[in-house]
Design a protein around this motif. Structure first.
Motif, PDB file in Angstrom:
ATOM      1  N   ASP A 134       0.820  -1.201   0.000  1.00  0.00           N
ATOM      2  CA  ASP A 134       0.000   0.000   0.000  1.00  0.00           C
ATOM      3  C   ASP A 134       0.858   1.257   0.000  1.00  0.00           C
ATOM      4  O   ASP A 134       1.822   1.381   0.768  1.00  0.00           O
ATOM      5  CB  ASP A 134      -0.916   0.011   1.228  1.00  0.00           C
ATOM      6  CG  ASP A 134      -1.804   1.239   1.291  1.00  0.00           C
ATOM      7  OD1 ASP A 134      -2.486   1.522   0.291  1.00  0.00           O
ATOM      8  OD2 ASP A 134      -1.796   1.931   2.338  1.00  0.00           O
ATOM      9  N   ALA A 135       0.495   2.195  -0.873  1.00  0.00           N
ATOM     10  CA  ALA A 135       1.068   3.540  -0.894  1.00  0.00           C
ATOM     11  C   ALA A 135       2.590   3.531  -0.930  1.00  0.00           C
ATOM     12  O   ALA A 135       3.255   4.205  -0.139  1.00  0.00           O
ATOM     13  CB  ALA A 135       0.577   4.340   0.311  1.00  0.00           C
ATOM     14  N   ILE A 136       3.148   2.781  -1.884  1.00  0.00           N
ATOM     15  CA  ILE A 136       4.600   2.747  -2.033  1.00  0.00           C
ATOM     16  C   ILE A 136       4.957   2.943  -3.500  1.00  0.00           C
ATOM     17  O   ILE A 136       4.158   2.676  -4.392  1.00  0.00           O
ATOM     18  CB  ILE A 136       5.212   1.424  -1.528  1.00  0.00           C
ATOM     19  CG1 ILE A 136       4.623   0.219  -2.301  1.00  0.00           C
ATOM     20  CG2 ILE A 136       5.014   1.263  -0.044  1.00  0.00           C
ATOM     21  CD1 ILE A 136       5.314  -1.095  -1.977  1.00  0.00           C
ATOM     22  N   THR A 137       6.168   3.431  -3.728  1.00  0.00           N
ATOM     23  CA  THR A 137       6.729   3.520  -5.065  1.00  0.00           C
ATOM     24  C   THR A 137       7.929   2.599  -5.123  1.00  0.00           C
ATOM     25  O   THR A 137       8.833   2.680  -4.283  1.00  0.00           O
ATOM     26  CB  THR A 137       7.164   4.956  -5.401  1.00  0.00           C
ATOM     27  OG1 THR A 137       6.013   5.804  -5.405  1.00  0.00           O
ATOM     28  CG2 THR A 137       7.825   5.014  -6.769  1.00  0.00           C
ATOM     29  N   VAL A 138       7.905   1.702  -6.098  1.00  0.00           N
ATOM     30  CA  VAL A 138       8.983   0.730  -6.246  1.00  0.00           C
ATOM     31  C   VAL A 138       9.712   1.042  -7.547  1.00  0.00           C
ATOM     32  O   VAL A 138       9.141   0.892  -8.634  1.00  0.00           O
ATOM     33  CB  VAL A 138       8.442  -0.715  -6.276  1.00  0.00           C
ATOM     34  CG1 VAL A 138       9.597  -1.704  -6.315  1.00  0.00           C
ATOM     35  CG2 VAL A 138       7.560  -0.987  -5.060  1.00  0.00           C
ATOM     36  N   ALA A 139      10.940   1.495  -7.439  1.00  0.00           N
ATOM     37  CA  ALA A 139      11.721   1.855  -8.618  1.00  0.00           C
ATOM     38  C   ALA A 139      12.787   0.801  -8.889  1.00  0.00           C
ATOM     39  O   ALA A 139      13.460   0.331  -7.961  1.00  0.00           O
ATOM     40  CB  ALA A 139      12.376   3.222  -8.420  1.00  0.00           C
ATOM     41  N   ASP A 140      12.906   0.414 -10.154  1.00  0.00           N
ATOM     42  CA  ASP A 140      13.934  -0.547 -10.575  1.00  0.00           C
ATOM     43  C   ASP A 140      13.883  -1.829  -9.753  1.00  0.00           C
ATOM     44  O   ASP A 140      14.914  -2.379  -9.365  1.00  0.00           O
ATOM     45  CB  ASP A 140      15.323   0.084 -10.480  1.00  0.00           C
ATOM     46  CG  ASP A 140      15.469   1.272 -11.419  1.00  0.00           C
ATOM     47  OD1 ASP A 140      15.125   1.134 -12.599  1.00  0.00           O
ATOM     48  OD2 ASP A 140      15.907   2.339 -10.952  1.00  0.00           O
ATOM     49  N   VAL A 141      12.679  -2.312  -9.474  1.00  0.00           N
ATOM     50  CA  VAL A 141      12.535  -3.529  -8.695  1.00  0.00           C
ATOM     51  C   VAL A 141      13.123  -4.719  -9.449  1.00  0.00           C
ATOM     52  O   VAL A 141      12.989  -4.841 -10.651  1.00  0.00           O
ATOM     53  CB  VAL A 141      11.049  -3.795  -8.362  1.00  0.00           C
ATOM     54  CG1 VAL A 141      10.225  -3.956  -9.631  1.00  0.00           C
ATOM     55  CG2 VAL A 141      10.891  -5.040  -7.495  1.00  0.00           C
ATOM     56  N   ALA A 142      13.802  -5.594  -8.722  1.00  0.00           N
ATOM     57  CA  ALA A 142      14.325  -6.835  -9.282  1.00  0.00           C
ATOM     58  C   ALA A 142      13.436  -7.969  -8.787  1.00  0.00           C
ATOM     59  O   ALA A 142      13.710  -8.594  -7.769  1.00  0.00           O
ATOM     60  CB  ALA A 142      15.775  -7.044  -8.858  1.00  0.00           C
ATOM     61  N   GLY A 143      12.354  -8.201  -9.515  1.00  0.00           N
ATOM     62  CA  GLY A 143      11.388  -9.202  -9.068  1.00  0.00           C
ATOM     63  C   GLY A 143      11.136 -10.283 -10.092  1.00  0.00           C
ATOM     64  O   GLY A 143      10.049 -10.880 -10.110  1.00  0.00           O
ATOM     65  N   ALA A 144      12.109 -10.562 -10.933  1.00  0.00           N
ATOM     66  CA  ALA A 144      11.936 -11.592 -11.958  1.00  0.00           C
ATOM     67  C   ALA A 144      11.633 -12.932 -11.307  1.00  0.00           C
ATOM     68  O   ALA A 144      12.316 -13.355 -10.367  1.00  0.00           O
ATOM     69  CB  ALA A 144      13.180 -11.694 -12.822  1.00  0.00           C
ATOM     70  N   GLY A 145      10.589 -13.590 -11.791  1.00  0.00           N
ATOM     71  CA  GLY A 145      10.239 -14.913 -11.292  1.00  0.00           C
ATOM     72  C   GLY A 145       9.536 -14.928  -9.952  1.00  0.00           C
ATOM     73  O   GLY A 145       9.238 -15.999  -9.413  1.00  0.00           O
ATOM     74  N   THR A 146       9.233 -13.765  -9.400  1.00  0.00           N
ATOM     75  CA  THR A 146       8.584 -13.696  -8.092  1.00  0.00           C
ATOM     76  C   THR A 146       7.115 -14.126  -8.196  1.00  0.00           C
ATOM     77  O   THR A 146       6.448 -13.860  -9.192  1.00  0.00           O
ATOM     78  CB  THR A 146       8.656 -12.270  -7.530  1.00  0.00           C
ATOM     79  OG1 THR A 146      10.028 -11.887  -7.406  1.00  0.00           O
ATOM     80  CG2 THR A 146       7.996 -12.178  -6.164  1.00  0.00           C
TER      81      THR A 146
END
Length: 215
Positions: free
Chosen positions: A34-46
């Motif tokens: 909730d209410a977050i900004t995720v920049a350049d997340v490394a979430g491959a395969g998550t």
């Protein structure tokens, strides 16, 4: 297709736990972002299982091959995100925006988009089954080579949407505003109204190599 419109309507709402701020891991289960900004997340395969996303912004980042099962999005933004070959099952996206997203080769099954905006989204070669775009705007969306089955677009506006070489099965385009790029046979398997057929006549003629000349 029905979809929960409020967080409290989710069958797993009582089990949701707030996201702890850390990012990274194989699977998130019953987590509320909730209410977050995720920049350049490394979430491959998550994997995301029974998760809720509200007022979240994904800026760029890598979610290639991520799995979204029974997830709920509201007021979410995905901008310039790599979402190639992702899988979506029993997902709901409300009042959300996708811009410059690369999602080709993805699989969507029983997914509802309601009041969403998709701008310059690459869905080439995707498989959409039992998907609904309700009151959405799709602009410069690339669906070339995609397979759509039992998909509908009630109240949506499709502007410069590329349906070249698609395979359609019981795709309901009634109630949608259509500005399409098509190839011969692209609309085989679609249901449209008479008025839509008239509006699509120039594109159909062009796809078949027909020159219309009244003088």
């Amino acid at each position: 297709m029905t979809a929960p419109s409020e967080l409290s309507e989710l069958s797993y709402a009582a089990a949701l736990t707030p996201h702890d701020g850390a990012w990274g891991g194989d699977t998130y289960d019953t987590v509320h972002f909730d209410a977050i900004t995720v920049a350049d997340v490394a979430g491959a395969g998550t994997g995301f299982l029974e998760c809720a996303f509200t007022r979240v912004a994904f800026e760029r980042g890598r979610l290639r091959g991520a799995r979204f099962n029974d997830v709920w999005f509201r007021d979410v933004r995905l901008v310039g995100t790599d979402a190639r070959e992702t899988s979506w099952l029993d997902a709901t996206l409300l009042a959300s925006a996708l811009a410059g997203v690369e999602a080709y080769g993805s699989a969507l099954r029983r997914v509802v988009f309601r009041g969403c905006k998709l701008d310059s989204v690459n869905l080439r070669g995707c498989t959409l089954t039992d998907v609904v775009f309700e009151d959405c705007v799709l602009r410069d969306v690339d669906l070339r080579g995609a397979t759509l089955a039992r998909t509908a677009f009630p109240g949506s506006r499709l502007s410069r949407v590329d349906l070249s070489d698609v395979t359609l099965d019981k795709v309901d385009l009634r109630g949608a505003e259509l500005n399409l790029t098509i190839t011969p046979g692209s609309l085989r398997g679609a249901v449209i109204t008479t008025d839509q057929l008239i509006d699509l006549a120039p594109a159909l003629a062009q796809s078949l190599g027909i020159v219309v000349a009244d003088t």
